[in-house]
Design an enzyme around this catalytic site. Structure first.
Site, PDB file in Angstrom:
ATOM      1  N   MET A  27       0.842  -1.208   0.000  1.00 26.84           N
ATOM      2  CA  MET A  27       0.000   0.000   0.000  1.00 26.84           C
ATOM      3  C   MET A  27       0.876   1.257   0.000  1.00 26.84           C
ATOM      4  SD  MET A  27      -3.443  -0.917   2.016  1.00 26.84           S
ATOM      5  CE  MET A  27      -2.883  -0.631   3.667  1.00 26.84           C
ATOM      6  N   LEU A  30       6.690   3.263   1.629  1.00 22.22           N
ATOM      7  CA  LEU A  30       7.572   2.108   1.822  1.00 22.22           C
ATOM      8  C   LEU A  30       8.620   2.333   2.913  1.00 22.22           C
ATOM      9  CD1 LEU A  30       8.139   1.202  -1.936  1.00 22.22           C
ATOM     10  CD2 LEU A  30       6.382   0.353  -0.371  1.00 22.22           C
ATOM     11  N   HIS A  34       9.100  -3.398   3.682  1.00 25.67           N
ATOM     12  CA  HIS A  34       8.721  -3.610   2.274  1.00 25.67           C
ATOM     13  C   HIS A  34       9.955  -3.924   1.430  1.00 25.67           C
ATOM     14  CE1 HIS A  34       5.500  -0.589   3.528  1.00 25.67           C
ATOM     15  NE2 HIS A  34       4.772  -1.603   3.107  1.00 25.67           N
ATOM     16  N   GLN A  58     -10.411  -2.772   1.974  1.00 24.65           N
ATOM     17  CA  GLN A  58      -9.948  -3.447   3.187  1.00 24.65           C
ATOM     18  C   GLN A  58      -9.987  -2.535   4.409  1.00 24.65           C
ATOM     19  OE1 GLN A  58      -5.972  -4.265   1.408  1.00 24.65           O
ATOM     20  NE2 GLN A  58      -5.162  -3.736   3.428  1.00 24.65           N
ATOM     21  N   GLN A 150      -2.816 -12.350   7.604  1.00 18.03           N
ATOM     22  CA  GLN A 150      -2.903 -12.109   6.157  1.00 18.03           C
ATOM     23  C   GLN A 150      -2.197 -13.240   5.392  1.00 18.03           C
ATOM     24  OE1 GLN A 150      -2.662  -8.111   4.211  1.00 18.03           O
ATOM     25  NE2 GLN A 150      -0.537  -8.677   3.930  1.00 18.03           N
ATOM     26  N   SER A 182       6.216  -0.252  10.217  1.00 11.78           N
ATOM     27  CA  SER A 182       4.868  -0.169   9.665  1.00 11.78           C
ATOM     28  C   SER A 182       4.650   1.246   9.150  1.00 11.78           C
ATOM     29  CB  SER A 182       3.846  -0.469  10.771  1.00 11.78           C
ATOM     30  OG  SER A 182       2.560  -0.037  10.389  1.00 11.78           O
ATOM     31  N   SER A 183       3.931   1.352   8.044  1.00 14.97           N
ATOM     32  CA  SER A 183       3.609   2.688   7.524  1.00 14.97           C
ATOM     33  C   SER A 183       2.839   3.483   8.573  1.00 14.97           C
ATOM     34  CB  SER A 183       2.775   2.565   6.252  1.00 14.97           C
ATOM     35  OG  SER A 183       3.416   1.716   5.327  1.00 14.97           O
TER      36      SER A 183
HETATM   37  P1  AMP Z   1       1.397  -2.951   3.460  1.00 17.09           P
HETATM   38  O1  AMP Z   1       1.966  -1.873   2.586  1.00 17.09           O
HETATM   39  O2  AMP Z   1       1.295  -2.564   4.890  1.00 17.09           O
HETATM   40  O3  AMP Z   1       0.133  -3.550   2.891  1.00 17.09           O
HETATM   41  O4  AMP Z   1       2.459  -4.141   3.443  1.00 17.09           O
HETATM   42  C1  AMP Z   1       2.883  -4.731   2.249  1.00 17.09           C
HETATM   43  C2  AMP Z   1       3.669  -5.986   2.560  1.00 17.09           C
HETATM   44  O5  AMP Z   1       4.801  -5.648   3.351  1.00 17.09           O
HETATM   45  C3  AMP Z   1       2.858  -7.002   3.374  1.00 17.09           C
HETATM   46  O6  AMP Z   1       3.135  -8.314   2.911  1.00 17.09           O
HETATM   47  C4  AMP Z   1       3.368  -6.792   4.767  1.00 17.09           C
HETATM   48  O7  AMP Z   1       3.251  -7.922   5.597  1.00 17.09           O
HETATM   49  C5  AMP Z   1       4.827  -6.468   4.496  1.00 17.09           C
HETATM   50  N1  AMP Z   1       5.404  -5.759   5.642  1.00 17.09           N
HETATM   51  C6  AMP Z   1       4.929  -4.644   6.256  1.00 17.09           C
HETATM   52  N2  AMP Z   1       5.694  -4.314   7.314  1.00 17.09           N
HETATM   53  C7  AMP Z   1       6.690  -5.244   7.375  1.00 17.09           C
HETATM   54  C8  AMP Z   1       7.793  -5.460   8.258  1.00 17.09           C
HETATM   55  N3  AMP Z   1       8.044  -4.644   9.273  1.00 17.09           N
HETATM   56  N4  AMP Z   1       8.610  -6.513   8.011  1.00 17.09           N
HETATM   57  C9  AMP Z   1       8.359  -7.359   6.972  1.00 17.09           C
HETATM   58  N5  AMP Z   1       7.327  -7.206   6.112  1.00 17.09           N
HETATM   59  C10 AMP Z   1       6.504  -6.168   6.299  1.00 17.09           C
END
Ligand code: AMP
Length: 278
Positions: A27, A30, A34, A58, A150, A182-183
């Site tokens: 999403m 980054l 990511h 979602q 997920q 996390s974003s």
């Molecule tokens: P998102 O942009 O939050 O939908 O995340 C996209 C992908 O990145 C998803 O598969 C998340 O599980 C993964 N992701 C997000 N944060 C992390 C993190 N801290 N470590 C590893 N993968 C992550």
């Protein structure tokens, strides 16, 4: 690196890509979490495709769709440096055109944890990932263990619907103090950011108790909740000790167990998890 917005353009481009194709759905906004997925996709495939799409279906009606952080120019710079071949940045109107009414509903494994607190969330996730898989036709797709439920939902969907993509799960990347990247961490004030590592600290406490021989999830949850309650800015949404495959709560820990939690830090809802017995 090519940035593609339209579905027709993506499909046209897809025919000429070098196989195997690795795909990282995101999403945007980054961070290193990511990027660890992108680097792995690069390493294991001839072509790496990343999507940036803040998927409206979602998000619940009271959730943060409007204020979800976005910075596509910065994302593109990071992806260019990482060597991604294609970035897909579709518009919501093209993913969900007027009259859209077909959904992917993964049952059972969506009943607990995030599914119980965010009705419809995984229907939105499964539907958009199914659509993206149809468009990108990836050999492998990369997901983070950070979003443990997920991963279970997507694996179930791919199995149940005989999709031809392999799901690769990548470890959670953390800040220096243990906070899972996390974003949504960008919502935290300075004080909240200081409080946020309490999620990981409580998971480590859970692991320590298990290492000392504790096998009763109630006792582990109680101790973890006690630690979180000491942090005035934090309030527990749930703490779960579940079977890593079915996500059903466990009575007594025998084999592997997924310890996961959601905690509100101020108004920001954060999630994290670890697996015991790995
Ligand atoms: P998102 O942009 O939050 O939908 O995340 C996209 C992908 O990145 C998803 O598969 C998340 O599980 C993964 N992701 C997000 N944060 C992390 C993190 N801290 N470590 C590893 N993968 C992550």
């Amino acid at each position: 690196m090519e940035v593609i917005e339209g579905i027709a353009d993506l499909k046209r481009e897809r025919r000429h890509l070098k196989e195997p194709v690795g795909f990282v759905p995101t999403m945007g906004y980054l961070h290193e979490g990511h990027m660890s997925l992108v680097r792995r996709a690069k390493k294991e495939n001839s072509t790496a495709i990343v999507s940036i799409f803040v998927n409206p279906t979602q998000f619940g009606p009271k959730e943060d769709l409007d204020k979800y952080p976005r910075d596509v120019p910065r994302d593109l710079e990071m992806l260019e440096k990482a060597g991604a071949e294609i970035v897909f940045t579709p518009m919501a109107q093209e993913i969900y055109p007027e009259g859209f009414c077909t959904w992917v509903d993964v049952e059972k494994v969506t009943e607990n944890l995030e599914g119980a607190h965010r009705p419809g969330h995984f229907r939105g996730v499964a539907t958009v990932v199914a659509k993206l898989f149809n468009l990108v036709e990836p050999t492998r797709a990369y997901f983070g263990q950070k979003d443990a439920q997920q991963v279970v939902v997507i694996k179930r969907m791919v199995g149940d619907l005989n999709m031809g993509t392999s799901i690769v799960v990548c470890p959670t990347i953390r800040e220096w103090d243990g906070l899972a990247m996390s974003s949504r961490n960008s919502y935290l004030s300075i004080q909240e950011r200081r409080a946020a590592p309490v999620l990981y600290r409580s998971l480590l406490l859970g692991r320590k108790l298990w290492e000392q021989g504790e096998r009763n999830p109630d006792d582990i949850r109680k101790e973890m909740a006690g630690l979180i309650e000491k942090e005035p800015l934090a309030s527990v949404s749930y703490i779960s000790v579940a079977d890593p495959e079915t996500l059903a709560e466990i009575d007594t820990i025998k084999g592997k167990a997924l310890v996961s939690l959601a905690v509100n830090i101020g108004k920001t809802r954060l999630i994290d998890n670890i697996t015991l017995g790995e």
